[in-house]
Design a protein around this motif. Structure first.
Motif, mmCIF file in Angstrom:
data_model
loop_
_atom_site.group_PDB
_atom_site.id
_atom_site.type_symbol
_atom_site.label_atom_id
_atom_site.label_comp_id
_atom_site.label_asym_id
_atom_site.label_seq_id
_atom_site.Cartn_x
_atom_site.Cartn_y
_atom_site.Cartn_z
ATOM 1 N N GLU A 136 0.661 -1.334 0.372
ATOM 2 C CA GLU A 136 0.157 0.115 -0.225
ATOM 3 C C GLU A 136 0.643 1.423 -0.309
ATOM 4 O O GLU A 136 0.439 2.080 -0.633
ATOM 5 N N SER A 139 1.588 3.310 -3.400
ATOM 6 C CA SER A 139 0.305 5.226 -4.199
ATOM 7 C C SER A 139 0.363 5.620 -3.694
ATOM 8 O O SER A 139 -0.041 5.215 -2.179
ATOM 9 N N GLY A 140 -0.055 7.095 -3.978
ATOM 10 C CA GLY A 140 -0.273 8.309 -3.436
ATOM 11 C C GLY A 140 -2.237 8.451 -2.879
ATOM 12 O O GLY A 140 -2.532 8.766 -2.278
ATOM 13 N N LYS A 141 -2.418 7.559 -3.765
ATOM 14 C CA LYS A 141 -4.300 7.226 -4.008
ATOM 15 C C LYS A 141 -4.204 6.020 -2.882
ATOM 16 O O LYS A 141 -3.924 4.979 -2.856
ATOM 17 N N GLU A 142 -5.381 6.336 -1.605
ATOM 18 C CA GLU A 142 -5.653 5.413 -0.681
ATOM 19 C C GLU A 142 -6.614 4.454 -1.675
ATOM 20 O O GLU A 142 -6.661 3.291 -1.131
ATOM 21 N N TRP A 143 -7.370 4.690 -2.221
ATOM 22 C CA TRP A 143 -8.141 3.748 -3.191
ATOM 23 C C TRP A 143 -7.359 2.781 -3.257
ATOM 24 O O TRP A 143 -7.679 1.905 -3.831
ATOM 25 N N VAL A 144 -6.505 3.015 -4.055
ATOM 26 C CA VAL A 144 -5.610 2.372 -5.397
ATOM 27 C C VAL A 144 -4.913 1.641 -4.485
ATOM 28 O O VAL A 144 -4.927 0.682 -4.692
ATOM 29 N N TYR A 204 -11.504 -1.473 0.326
ATOM 30 C CA TYR A 204 -11.116 -1.310 -0.664
ATOM 31 C C TYR A 204 -12.368 -1.014 -1.877
ATOM 32 O O TYR A 204 -12.779 -0.129 -1.945
ATOM 33 N N CYS A 208 -13.367 3.498 -2.964
ATOM 34 C CA CYS A 208 -12.880 3.162 -4.487
ATOM 35 C C CYS A 208 -14.360 4.275 -5.287
ATOM 36 O O CYS A 208 -15.029 3.791 -4.671
ATOM 37 N N ILE A 222 -7.558 3.066 -12.721
ATOM 38 C CA ILE A 222 -7.949 4.138 -11.886
ATOM 39 C C ILE A 222 -8.564 5.608 -12.847
ATOM 40 O O ILE A 222 -9.372 5.916 -11.767
#
Length: 307
Positions: A136, A139-144, A204, A208, A222
């Motif tokens: 985890e 990625s800087g995107k929490e959902w990714v 997730y 998302c 994405i």
């Protein structure tokens, strides 16, 4: 380019169609069979100095099979690849002999070259845990990040192939206690889902921005399209570099790790075969060799008389 007779190419096409229909063979398997048998037909055509219709195929002798195998080895084909090609040729001849009514013993009795079987390369238990904990961070995107953790947890926690994990749809969420997975060759199996996988997938789904429809892929890219295997492969590459893990730490290695760690904890080989969806127990038995190799390594490091 050696010209193969229309009769031979048409017959090959019929055989490929039959095994796809009867055995539900995967497209990759069909493509490999086609390549292997076409290579054989091309050699036999050149070897006999004539277009290979069905009649010449029936008069192949031991010396002709040896010549083909020597030719393949001479052009750098590995023993493993040649054994695979020979297996495809034998399968083709079994079908052809039954259809045409001739004795295929010469071809079927050809012996494959010996080669050392590659053992699966599982991760150590602590390395597998560290990998899941570190994914985890890529990625800087929490959902990714949550998505990547969910996929990786399914591979290691449930022994899924990456294609199987990415084939899950919105209809599978929230994940039940068991999943009905359709694997290679359209073979169906029941896979228990560990709590950690259900928790990871729920996390997730909450994060998302592209809620999946029942008939759409569960895991989104994405921009909202279906997630591709390459995305997971790339995040695994970044994670293993960060942790200093070997290049063998791939998504598929997590499936090997699932099986090896289950076996090491006393899991039954037949049960593991069912969980992995292996058609043959001999495929699953490779994990026994892995476990034995690990035990020998520990023995040699720890036993006073082994040093």
């Amino acid at each position: 380019m050696t010209a193969i007779s229309p009769a031979a190419t048409d017959t090959l096409a019929e055989w490929l169609t039959s095994i796809k229909a009867l055995n539900s063979a995967a497209d990759n398997t069909i493509a490999a069979y086609q390549t292997d048998v076409l290579g054989y037909l091309a050699f036999i055509t050149q070897h006999f100095g004539e277009e290979t219709g069905l009649a010449p195929l029936k008069r192949v002798q031991v010396r002709d099979m040896r010549a083909w195998m020597a030719h393949e080895r001479g052009r750098g084909v590995s023993a493993r690849s040649l054994a695979r090609s020979l297996s495809a040729v034998k399968s083709f001849y079994r079908w052809l002999a039954e259809r045409e009514g001739f004795d295929p013993t010469v071809i079927l009795s050809a012996r494959a070259p010996r080669f050392q079987k590659k053992l699966p390369r599982p991760l150590a238990i602590d390395a597998a845990k560290a990998l899941i904990d570190t994914v985890e961070m890529q990625s800087g995107k929490e959902w990714v990040a949550a998505r990547d953790v969910a996929v990786i947890t399914l591979l290691y926690g449930c022994g899924l192939r990456i294609s199987e994990a990415l084939s899950l749809t919105g209809a599978d969420a929230p994940l039940p206690e068991v999943l009905r997975i359709t694997g290679k060759g359209n073979k169906e199996r029941i896979v228990p889902v560990i709590d950690a996988a259900r928790v990871a997938v729920n996390r997730y789904l909450r994060a998302c921005p592209h809620p999946p429809e029942p008939d759409a892929p569960l895991f989104c890219a994405i921009r909202g399209g279906p997630l591709r295997p390459r995305a997971i492969q790339k995040v695994m590459e970044a994670t293993r570099l960060q942790l200093g893990l070997p290049a063998t730490a791939t998504p598929h290695a997590l499936r090997h790790s699932f099986a090896t760690h289950l076996l090491g904890a006393g899991g039954d080989l037949r049960a593991i075969q069912e969980l992995l969806g292996h058609a043959s127990l001999s495929t699953t038995q490779a994990y026994t060799s892995v476990d034995t190799a690990r035990l020998m390594e520990v023995y040699e490091k720890a036993h006073p008389k082994a040093r």
